[in-house]
Design an enzyme around this catalytic site. Structure first.
Site, PDB file in Angstrom:
ATOM      1  N   ILE A 274       0.842  -1.194   0.000  1.00 46.81           N
ATOM      2  CA  ILE A 274       0.000   0.000   0.000  1.00 46.81           C
ATOM      3  C   ILE A 274       0.879   1.247   0.000  1.00 46.81           C
ATOM      4  O   ILE A 274       2.045   1.205   0.381  1.00 46.81           O
ATOM      5  CB  ILE A 274      -0.921   0.064   1.239  1.00 46.81           C
ATOM      6  N   GLU A 317       4.072   5.345   8.369  1.00 49.89           N
ATOM      7  CA  GLU A 317       2.855   4.895   9.054  1.00 49.89           C
ATOM      8  C   GLU A 317       1.891   4.172   8.128  1.00 49.89           C
ATOM      9  O   GLU A 317       1.139   3.294   8.561  1.00 49.89           O
ATOM     10  CB  GLU A 317       2.158   6.076   9.727  1.00 49.89           C
ATOM     11  N   ASP A 318       1.883   4.501   6.834  1.00 50.14           N
ATOM     12  CA  ASP A 318       0.967   3.834   5.911  1.00 50.14           C
ATOM     13  C   ASP A 318       1.263   2.343   5.837  1.00 50.14           C
ATOM     14  O   ASP A 318       0.348   1.509   5.910  1.00 50.14           O
ATOM     15  CB  ASP A 318       1.034   4.483   4.525  1.00 50.14           C
ATOM     16  N   HIS A 319       2.541   1.989   5.690  1.00 51.55           N
ATOM     17  CA  HIS A 319       2.901   0.568   5.660  1.00 51.55           C
ATOM     18  C   HIS A 319       2.607  -0.111   6.983  1.00 51.55           C
ATOM     19  O   HIS A 319       2.092  -1.241   7.014  1.00 51.55           O
ATOM     20  CB  HIS A 319       4.377   0.402   5.322  1.00 51.55           C
TER      21      HIS A 319
END
Length: 540
Positions: A274, A317-319
């Site tokens: 993502i 933070e997305d991962h």
């Protein structure tokens, strides 16, 4: 001593297996892109449900600075075909002195019928109130920006969208459909823990006419254009490419290499893959999974904030959010779902070549210890090196020579490399054209030009193959290995949102210039897995 010829032959077989694997992954990605981006997606189901069954969605958009087409990107949030009373829009900015703040205020005024609000980090009581403290959260500027919006979210569904992303009018409904497992036939499919979109960069600047290319819509909203007498002399073509060519390189990367592998990995679903452009998940899931009392897999013995605040000590933070949801067992749930066909369109303008290189370096360094296996093999999935592997294998393996008659010479290897690179390039050309055509974009009178695509009236102009596309493709491919070498082997610091961070091998990060809690005037933070290095396969 081992037989040198046997070692060379073994290396050739390894190269053959690797290159075949990369070709296969690309084929999956390209076929998926063509299958999903060749037609308008079906209308979503969720907005047509009985009113009491339509889920409420809280949209959180972190903002910093005047991004290109900022107003249009943020306005797309208010133009969604989703019941207005089922949407809450929170626009988040660090401080009122940010040049984007007046744009956010204007948006809330222009769309006064919405449940919308501007959150300012410097007004957050958790960080700056009488009972708060600036160190209640870690140094991640994006998490600090959106923390209050997350805490005050309405309903269970959170949709986080970067400020520089435009989304189509039916996107909210289809994201909710995918998340909840809603189908057009009335049956219920298996819901997902996390859904997201394929990002696409569109460079709105012209390398041939730069007289006004740095002027953005946001500047015209806030101030009149400068008088013609202040215009600078027209720069040379080389200077224009250096100052503005980074947008074309970024546009190329996102519509070729990144799009192919992103689509392929999310089609197979074997690993969390993502980017943090447009992601939707449930607040209840994240709150539960970040609470050590409810999730025994988390490290114990430390005081943690929960929810989105849990990730304030990490730069990617997305991962980490996607990885946590991917690894956690939630009964009856699928892992990640990519909403194929809907694109998260990011306009860019005035990006220099050095800015593009800096962005790629930041991206690699921020993730190299979180996904070390994928980072280490990344050069091998690029065209120039992967085609060299294949060419070496084809001109070395005895079967190719004995059965097909392939010459085992350097000249033959050279020609094989040229042929495979040319085929790779043509695959990228057709993939780029399909993504930028806009066949899957729902266009109306409110759709900005950069989001319409080249196939729709009033959209962007197609890139000329020889004059514009090919030079950008060659530049992107040639720069890939030097950028990887600089990012992975020659440094560990990243510059992001005006701050500098050092990324440690155990996945922890420290902010330069923060509160001093370790040597060197840096604020240390801990790894989310208690200091243990993790490696998950992820191409991002």
């Amino acid at each position: 001593m081992p037989d040198t010829s046997l070692l060379v032959e073994a290396a050739a077989y390894i190269c053959a297996i690797w290159s075949f694997f990369v070709f296969l992954v690309q084929a999956v990605g390209i076929s998926r892109i063509f299958a999903s981006c060749s037609y308008r997606p079906r209308p979503p189901v969720a907005p047509s449900l009985p009113k009491d069954q339509i889920p409420h969605v809280t949209i959180i958009r972190p903002v910093k600075g005047l991004e290109p087409e900022l107003y249009s990107c943020l306005a797309s949030t208010f133009q969604l075909d989703y019941p207005r009373d089922k949407l809450t829009v929170y626009l988040c900015v660090a401080e009122k002195t940010d040049p984007a703040y007046p744009v956010l205020v204007k948006l809330v005024q222009d769309f006064s019928g919405f449940d919308a609000r501007v959150f300012v980090e410097e007004d957050d009581p958790l960080l700056h109130g009488s009972a708060g403290h600036v160190d209640n959260l870690g140094p991640n500027p994006k998490i600090r920006n959106i923390s209050r919006a997350y805490r005050e979210a309405k309903g269970d569904i959170i949709w986080m969208i970067d400020c520089n992303v435009w989304v189509g009018k039916g996107t909210a409904g289809r994201m909710v459909d995918k998340l909840l497992g809603l189908r057009h036939d009335g049956k219920k499919a298996k819901p997902y823990k996390f859904v997201h979109m394929l990002p696409l960069v569109v460079d709105t600047a012209s390398l041939w006419d730069c007289s006004r290319q740095n002027e953005t819509e946001n500047e015209t909203l806030l101030s009149p254009p400068p008088p013609s007498s202040t215009e600078l002399p027209t720069p040379t073509l080389a200077a224009r490419i250096q100052d503005h060519g980074g947008g074309r390189l970024d546009e190329m990367f996102m519509a070729t290499t990144h799009a192919k592998f992103y689509s392929a990995i999310n089609t197979v679903g074997i690993a969390p893959c993502i980017v943090g452009k447009s992601n939707m998940f449930r607040k209840s899931h994240l709150d539960t999974l970040t609470d050590p009392a409810q999730n025994p897999a988390l490290p114990t013995g430390k005081s943690h904030p929960t929810g989105i605040d849990y990730f304030s000590n990490y730069i990617c933070e997305d991962h980490l959010i996607g990885d946590l949801l991917f690894r956690s067992k939630l009964h009856g749930m699928k892992n990640h779902g990519l909403v194929f066909g809907d694109l998260a369109v990011q306009p860019t303008a005035g990006m220099s070549v050095m800015a593009y290189i800096g962005r790629r370096v930041r991206w690699l360094r921020a993730r190299k210890w979180t996904v070390i296996a994928a980072t280490l093999v990344e050069p091998g999935v690029e065209s120039l090196l992967c085609c060299a592997y294949f060419s070496f294998a084809a001109t070395t393996i005895p079967w190719c020579h004995e059965t097909v008659g392939v010459p085992q010479t350097w000249a033959a290897m050279r020609w094989f490399w040229v042929a495979t690179v040319a085929l790779w390039m043509m695959g990228d050309w057709f993939t780029f054209r399909r993504l930028h055509a806009g066949h899957s974009t729902e266009v109306d009178e409110r759709t900005p030009r950069f989001a319409r695509g080249t196939s729709n009236r009033g959209g962007s102009l197609r890139r000329s193959f020889l004059v514009e596309w090919l030079p950008a493709w060659v530049g992107r491919e040639v720069l890939a290995l030097p950028i990887w070498t600089w990012a992975v082997l020659l440094g560990a610091t990243v510059n992001w949102r005006g701050k500098k961070f050092f990324v440690r091998m155990d996945m922890s990060v420290v902010e330069y210039g923060g509160a001093c809690s370790d040597a060197g005037g840096r604020r240390g933070v801990q790894s989310p897995n208690g200091g243990r290095s993790r490696s998950k396969n992820r191409q991002d």
